[in-house]
Design a protein around this motif. Structure first.
Motif, PDB file in Angstrom:
ATOM      1  N   ASN A   1      40.924  82.899  12.958  1.00 47.79           N
ATOM      2  CA  ASN A   1      40.032  83.229  11.851  1.00 47.79           C
ATOM      3  C   ASN A   1      40.468  84.518  11.154  1.00 47.79           C
ATOM      4  OD1 ASN A   1      37.934  83.759  10.149  1.00 47.79           O
ATOM      5  ND2 ASN A   1      36.502  84.347  11.774  1.00 47.79           N
ATOM      6  N   VAL A  51      45.988  73.610  17.151  1.00 47.65           N
ATOM      7  CA  VAL A  51      45.364  74.657  16.345  1.00 47.65           C
ATOM      8  C   VAL A  51      46.146  75.941  16.590  1.00 47.65           C
ATOM      9  CG1 VAL A  51      43.274  76.013  15.961  1.00 47.65           C
ATOM     10  CG2 VAL A  51      43.102  73.554  16.460  1.00 47.65           C
ATOM     11  N   THR A  52      46.789  76.436  15.539  1.00 46.87           N
ATOM     12  CA  THR A  52      47.620  77.635  15.685  1.00 46.87           C
ATOM     13  C   THR A  52      47.095  78.793  14.836  1.00 46.87           C
ATOM     14  OG1 THR A  52      49.015  76.733  13.936  1.00 46.87           O
ATOM     15  CG2 THR A  52      49.756  76.374  16.188  1.00 46.87           C
ATOM     16  N   GLU A  53      46.106  78.494  13.984  1.00 43.66           N
ATOM     17  CA  GLU A  53      45.574  79.531  13.094  1.00 43.66           C
ATOM     18  C   GLU A  53      44.310  80.147  13.682  1.00 43.66           C
ATOM     19  OE1 GLU A  53      46.870  80.609  10.293  1.00 43.66           O
ATOM     20  OE2 GLU A  53      48.509  79.152  10.129  1.00 43.66           O
ATOM     21  N   GLY A 110      29.828  84.715   3.881  1.00 43.49           N
ATOM     22  CA  GLY A 110      31.070  84.040   4.261  1.00 43.49           C
ATOM     23  C   GLY A 110      31.566  83.038   3.241  1.00 43.49           C
ATOM     24  N   LEU A 111      30.796  82.800   2.181  1.00 43.46           N
ATOM     25  CA  LEU A 111      31.201  81.833   1.146  1.00 43.46           C
ATOM     26  C   LEU A 111      31.932  82.540   0.022  1.00 43.46           C
ATOM     27  CD1 LEU A 111      27.767  80.004   0.935  1.00 43.46           C
ATOM     28  CD2 LEU A 111      29.854  79.036   1.920  1.00 43.46           C
ATOM     29  N   PHE A 113      41.303  87.332   4.068  1.00 45.83           N
ATOM     30  CA  PHE A 113      41.409  86.484   2.878  1.00 45.83           C
ATOM     31  C   PHE A 113      40.355  86.855   1.832  1.00 45.83           C
ATOM     32  CE2 PHE A 113      43.191  83.110   5.892  1.00 45.83           C
ATOM     33  CZ  PHE A 113      44.501  83.400   5.553  1.00 45.83           C
ATOM     34  N   GLN A 114      39.173  87.219   2.306  1.00 45.86           N
ATOM     35  CA  GLN A 114      38.092  87.451   1.344  1.00 45.86           C
ATOM     36  C   GLN A 114      38.181  88.829   0.699  1.00 45.86           C
ATOM     37  OE1 GLN A 114      34.328  86.076   3.033  1.00 45.86           O
ATOM     38  NE2 GLN A 114      34.934  83.994   2.436  1.00 45.86           N
ATOM     39  N   ARG A 136      39.212  85.294   8.010  1.00 45.23           N
ATOM     40  CA  ARG A 136      38.352  85.261   6.830  1.00 45.23           C
ATOM     41  C   ARG A 136      38.228  86.618   6.140  1.00 45.23           C
ATOM     42  NH1 ARG A 136      32.226  83.299   7.503  1.00 45.23           N
ATOM     43  NH2 ARG A 136      31.905  85.437   8.215  1.00 45.23           N
TER      44      ARG A 136
END
Lengths: 484, 95
Positions: B71, B67-69, B86-87, B76-77, B73
């Motif tokens: 969060n 796992v290199t990524e 969060g959706l 991106f959002q 969010r």
């Protein structure tokens, strides 16, 4: 007319990698929405996929376990369709050159008989995100955490002829992937999902009937129920002069029926083409040999060994080998106590019963395999009676003691096998039961066998269950018959 | 195979492209010429030739399962038209 059911299964297995098939985002279950969806998973411009080595290894391990040909060269294709949980507009899959070629799986039916089911192929692909249809002001919510999770899609040949065979096949696949450790096989969390192709044909006819594909079948029980419903529907339809149309249907477990999904216009025109972002995957023989050498003993091999070498019945061998955890637990119990049949009885009886009552998996059993093995040893060497063994089991289960011996000592359950001590108790019981002794003396010889039960009960009571029942029986008979 | 207006409209629909009537007839001509070229290729004997799925003479590199990524969010959002809890929100999808 006699009808024959023809079933083929497509099983999607989520592979237990830490990261996604084409990105370094985590695959852990249950995270906050979209916290594990990175730029690659979101299909943002300019990103490139890089294939996860572990996903490839897991697919190959599965292939080796089902005696399949592993493709030296496999190629990823794009399956194009629009749906909001698929942000790239295509699913990366393997249409023309899948990694796992034809193989086969042996299934065991309830009567202990076996049948070989052929596997057409298995291919790697990515999972999509999840759509949440609860009301968000008339909109749909999208969680892309699952997008890009590696899937192995295992496609069977239409070799199954009943709902029971289909369920047995699904269990066999479940057993193989969990033995290999390539998936947790958790159907409730969607780690294993299944589409079922069902058709019927008049018995004896060679050509297949038109099939319906049932989606969304996510438990062993639902597979049987969905097929049962669908078979009945198709037969009724044909007998009423209609014909089955090739379509996708959805299983509704609440109403126990399948329903036609509105056929989306040109839904099947996926316009597959090789994915230009991914190069062909080439595997060499040394790599395959290495993975082959790492394979654990598989369920079918274990079942055979339990039956042939340990002398278990086909039924016992099948039940115990179905789960790797149970098989390994059983093997430790057996190695400690040395008696396979007793080990199997305890694991399937007392232990499984207790685990079921408390909804525990065998991996979380409060009583260890070593403890159970030692307990059985104490029954086998006559230290305790079978009845006392159940008390010891319960005590160990409740954590009252580290070992069977400790519990036996603490509770004074050690069986009395000293003939003198047992004789003394018998003499006392006989002396205190003149009426029963008279009855025994006066009855027909063939009825005495039954009457002796009373005396055995009294002696056992006097010994607080610690006297060896066989010994008590023998000595009592001698002493009573001496009074005749 | 002769390309017709209906083929162009179907392909456009599958690709979610909105095209005008004028554009559609232009595409009929363009696609017809492309298919003519394909027909020419079909005439070549390819017996025993492996299909080429990628022009590079190279094979796929694999990455270690790590796992290199982290969060991202919120980042991106920021460019999403609508989000909630969060959706990502999209026009209602009815199955």
């Amino acid at each position: 007319m006699q009808w024959e059911t023809v079933i083929g299964l497509e099983v999607h297995v989520q592979l237990a990698t830490r990261s996604k098939i084409f990105s370094g985002a985590s695959t852990a279950f249950g995270a906050e929405p979209n916290t594990q969806a990175c730029a690659v998973d979101l299909g943002l411009p300019g990103v490139l996929p890089v294939l996860n080595e572990q996903a490839v290894a897991m697919a190959v391990q599965f292939g080796l376990a089902v005696h399949a040909d592993i493709a030296e060269v496999s190629v990823f294709d794009r399956k194009n369709y629009f749906y909001p949980d698929l942000p790239k507009g295509y699913q990366t899959s393997q249409m023309y050159h899948p990694i796992v070629g034809p193989g086969d799986v042996e299934i065991t039916l309830e009567d202990g008989s076996t049948k070989r089911i052929r596997i057409h192929h298995a291919h790697l692909e990515e999972d999509a995100g999840k759509s949440l249809h609860e009301d968000f002001h008339g909109m749909t919510g999208i969680d892309l955490n699952r997008a890009g999770t590696p899937l192995l899609e295992i496609v069977s040949e239409p070799d199954m002829r009943s709902a029971k065979e289909a369920a047995a096949y699904l269990k066999a696949i479940h057993s193989i992937v969990t033995y290999l450790g390539i998936s947790d096989g958790n159907m409730a969390e969607g780690s294993m999902r299944c589409d079922v192709n069902v058709s019927v044909r008049p018995k004896g006819q060679e050509a297949f009937g038109t099939r319906a594909e049932i989606k969304n079948v996510n438990s062993f029980r639902f597979v049987e129920r969905a097929i049962a419903f669908e078979v009945e529907r198709q037969i009724e339809l044909i007998e009423d002069g209609g014909s089955v149309i090739q379509e996708t249907r959805l299983f509704d477990p609440e109403r126990d029926e399948t329903r036609s999904m509105r056929t989306k216009e040109e839904a099947n025109d996926y316009r597959y083409f090789p994915c230009p972002d991914l190069l062909p995957v080439v595997l060499d023989q040394a790599y395959l040999d290495h993975l082959r050498s790492q394979l654990p003993e598989l369920p079918a091999d274990k079942r055979e060994r339990f039956q042939n070498e340990l002398g278990l019945s086909a039924y016992d061998a099948n039940v115990i080998s179905a789960s790797r955890d149970m098989a390994e637990f059983f093997e430790v119990v057996h190695s400690v106590c040395g008696d396979a049949k007793q080990a199997a009885n305890w694991v399937q009886g007392e232990l499984s019963g207790a685990l079921n009552r408390e909804s525990l998996s065998i991996a979380n059993s409060p009583i260890s395999a070593r403890q159970l093995g030692e307990l059985i040893s104490r029954v086998l060497d006559d230290t305790i009676s079978g009845k006392a063994a159940k008390d010891v089991f319960q005590a160990l289960w409740n954590g009252q003691g580290e070992s069977a011996d400790e519990v036996i000592e603490a509770k004074g359950l050690k069986q009395v096998t000293d003939t003198g001590a047992i004789e003394a108790m018998i003499d006392q019981v006989i002396a205190e039961s003149p009426a029963q002794v008279a009855q025994y003396r006066d009855s027909e010889p063939e009825k005495r066998g039954k009457m002796i039960g009373y005396f055995v009960g009294q002696v056992m009571k006097a010994s607080r269950g610690t006297a060896n029942p066989q010994q008590v029986n023998g000595l009592l008979k001698e002493k009573l018959d001496a009074l005749l | 195979m002769a390309i017709e207006d209906s083929h162009v409209r179907r392909a456009a629909h599958l690709a979610r492209l909105a095209i005008s009537d004028d554009q559609a007839s232009g595409f009929v001509d363009d696609l017809s010429r492309i298919l003519e070229m394909v027909d020419q290729l079909q005439g070549i004997d390819t017996e025993g030739v492996m299909p080429l799925s990628h022009p590079l003479d190279a094979t796929q590199r694999l990455r270690a399962d790590e796992v290199t990524e982290t969060n991202q969010r919120d980042n991106f959002q920021r460019c999403a038209p609508a989000v909630e809890n969060g959706l990502y929100l999209v026009p209602r999808v009815v199955e």
